[in-house]
Write a protein that holds these residues in place. Structure first.
Motif, short mmCIF file in Angstrom:
data_model
loop_
_atom_site.label_atom_id
_atom_site.label_comp_id
_atom_site.label_asym_id
_atom_site.label_seq_id
_atom_site.Cartn_x
_atom_site.Cartn_y
_atom_site.Cartn_z
N PHE A 41 0.85 -1.19 0.00
CA PHE A 41 0.00 0.00 0.00
C PHE A 41 0.89 1.24 0.00
O PHE A 41 1.95 1.25 0.62
N MET A 42 0.45 2.29 -0.69
CA MET A 42 1.24 3.52 -0.73
C MET A 42 0.30 4.72 -0.60
O MET A 42 -0.70 4.80 -1.31
N ASN A 43 0.64 5.60 0.32
CA ASN A 43 -0.06 6.87 0.46
C ASN A 43 0.87 7.98 0.02
O ASN A 43 2.00 8.06 0.50
N CYS A 44 0.41 8.82 -0.87
CA CYS A 44 1.17 9.99 -1.29
C CYS A 44 0.38 11.22 -0.84
O CYS A 44 -0.84 11.26 -0.99
N THR A 45 1.08 12.18 -0.26
CA THR A 45 0.44 13.42 0.18
C THR A 45 1.25 14.62 -0.27
O THR A 45 2.45 14.50 -0.54
N TRP A 46 0.59 15.75 -0.36
CA TRP A 46 1.26 16.99 -0.73
C TRP A 46 0.44 18.16 -0.21
O TRP A 46 -0.69 18.01 0.24
N GLN A 47 1.06 19.32 -0.27
CA GLN A 47 0.37 20.57 0.05
C GLN A 47 0.16 21.32 -1.25
O GLN A 47 1.00 21.26 -2.16
N VAL A 48 -0.95 22.02 -1.33
CA VAL A 48 -1.24 22.77 -2.55
C VAL A 48 -0.23 23.91 -2.68
O VAL A 48 0.39 24.33 -1.70
N GLY A 49 -0.06 24.39 -3.88
CA GLY A 49 0.90 25.47 -4.14
C GLY A 49 0.55 26.74 -3.39
O GLY A 49 -0.61 26.99 -3.05
N ARG A 50 1.56 27.56 -3.16
CA ARG A 50 1.38 28.79 -2.37
C ARG A 50 0.35 29.75 -2.98
O ARG A 50 -0.36 30.45 -2.27
N THR A 51 0.27 29.79 -4.30
CA THR A 51 -0.66 30.71 -4.95
C THR A 51 -1.87 29.97 -5.53
O THR A 51 -2.62 30.54 -6.32
N ALA A 52 -2.06 28.72 -5.11
CA ALA A 52 -3.17 27.93 -5.65
C ALA A 52 -4.50 28.43 -5.10
O ALA A 52 -4.69 28.52 -3.89
N SER A 53 -5.40 28.74 -5.98
CA SER A 53 -6.73 29.19 -5.56
C SER A 53 -7.62 27.97 -5.30
O SER A 53 -7.24 26.83 -5.53
N GLY A 54 -8.81 28.23 -4.82
CA GLY A 54 -9.74 27.16 -4.48
C GLY A 54 -10.15 26.32 -5.67
O GLY A 54 -10.60 25.19 -5.49
N ASP A 55 -10.02 26.85 -6.88
CA ASP A 55 -10.42 26.06 -8.05
C ASP A 55 -9.25 25.31 -8.68
O ASP A 55 -9.39 24.70 -9.73
N THR A 56 -8.09 25.34 -8.04
CA THR A 56 -6.94 24.57 -8.52
C THR A 56 -7.16 23.11 -8.19
O THR A 56 -7.51 22.76 -7.07
N GLN A 57 -6.98 22.25 -9.17
CA GLN A 57 -7.14 20.82 -8.93
C GLN A 57 -5.90 20.09 -9.43
O GLN A 57 -5.36 20.43 -10.48
N TYR A 58 -5.47 19.09 -8.65
CA TYR A 58 -4.27 18.32 -8.96
C TYR A 58 -4.65 16.88 -9.28
O TYR A 58 -5.57 16.33 -8.68
N PHE A 59 -3.90 16.27 -10.18
CA PHE A 59 -4.10 14.87 -10.55
C PHE A 59 -2.75 14.17 -10.53
O PHE A 59 -1.79 14.66 -11.11
N LEU A 60 -2.69 13.02 -9.85
CA LEU A 60 -1.44 12.29 -9.67
C LEU A 60 -1.42 11.03 -10.52
O LEU A 60 -2.40 10.28 -10.56
N TYR A 61 -0.28 10.80 -11.17
CA TYR A 61 -0.03 9.60 -11.97
C TYR A 61 1.34 9.06 -11.59
O TYR A 61 2.23 9.83 -11.22
N TRP A 62 1.51 7.74 -11.70
CA TRP A 62 2.82 7.19 -11.38
C TRP A 62 3.07 5.92 -12.20
O TRP A 62 2.14 5.30 -12.74
N LYS A 63 4.35 5.54 -12.30
CA LYS A 63 4.76 4.29 -12.95
C LYS A 63 6.11 3.90 -12.39
O LYS A 63 6.81 4.70 -11.77
N THR A 64 6.51 2.64 -12.62
CA THR A 64 7.78 2.16 -12.07
C THR A 64 8.85 1.92 -13.13
O THR A 64 9.94 1.48 -12.81
#
Length: 147
Positions: A20-43
Motif C-alpha cells: 500500500f502507498m499513500n502519497c500526500t502533498w500541500q497545494v501550491g502557495r498561490t493555488a486558488s480554491g479552483d486549482t485541482q491536482y491529478f497524480l499519476y505514477w509508474k515504475t
C-alpha cells in the motif's frame, strides 16, 4: 511551464504493509480554491502512467493526496506526474519527492531462554518489503525488559 506558485509542495509517498502507498502533498502557495491536482505514477519508463483512483481531499475539495493498493517497486525506481489546472491554466510540475517505506516487524521471532546458560537465543526473519531484497541492508536492535 505553468503558473508560478501552483506546483505542489512537500510531496511524500510512504509504502506500508508491503503493497500500500499513500502519497500526500500541500497545494501550491498561490493555488486558488479552483486549482485541482491529478497524480499519476509508474515504475519504469517503458510502461504507461497509472492515475490515482482514491484521492485524499482538503476542505476545498482539492486533491492533496492519493491512496494506492497493490504497489510494487522492485527496481527501486518510481516516476510521478502531477498535473492539473487553475482557471484553465496549467500548474507547474514537480521535481522533488520522497518515497519512504514503513517496515513491518521481523517475522517468526523465536526466543529460547535456558536457566543453565543464564541467557537467551533469539531468531527472526527479515520483514517483508516492497523492494529491498538484500537482507544485509537491515540492522536490528533488541530491547530486553525483565519483568
Amino acid at each position: 511551464a505553468g503558473m508560478n506558485g501552483t506546483t505542489i509542495e512537500n510531496f511524500v509517498c510512504v509504502i506500508f504493509n508491503v503493497s500500500f502507498m499513500n502519497c500526500t502533498w500541500q497545494v501550491g502557495r498561490t493555488a486558488s480554491g479552483d486549482t485541482q491536482y491529478f497524480l499519476y505514477w509508474k515504475t519504469s519508463r517503458k510502461e504507461d502512467f497509472t492515475g490515482c483512483q482514491d484521492y485524499i481531499k482538503d476542505n476545498c475539495g482539492r486533491h492533496t493526496g492519493c491512496r494506492f493498493q497493490n504497489v510494487t517497486i522492485e527496481n527501486k525506481r518510481a516516476y510521478f506526474l502531477v498535473n492539473g489546472s487553475r482557471n484553465g491554466q496549467n500548474i507547474q510540475s514537480i521535481s522533488d519527492y520522497i518515497i519512504a517505506e514503513k517496515l513491518t516487524p521481523p517475522l517468526n521471532v523465536t526466543v529460547n531462554c535456558t536457566e543453565a546458560s543464564h541467557g537467551c537465543e533469539i531468531w527472526w526473519q527479515p520483514p517483508r518489503t516492497s523492494h529491498v531484497k538484500k537482507h544485509a541492508c537491515f540492522k536490528y536492535e533488541i530491547v530486553i525488559e525483565n519483568k
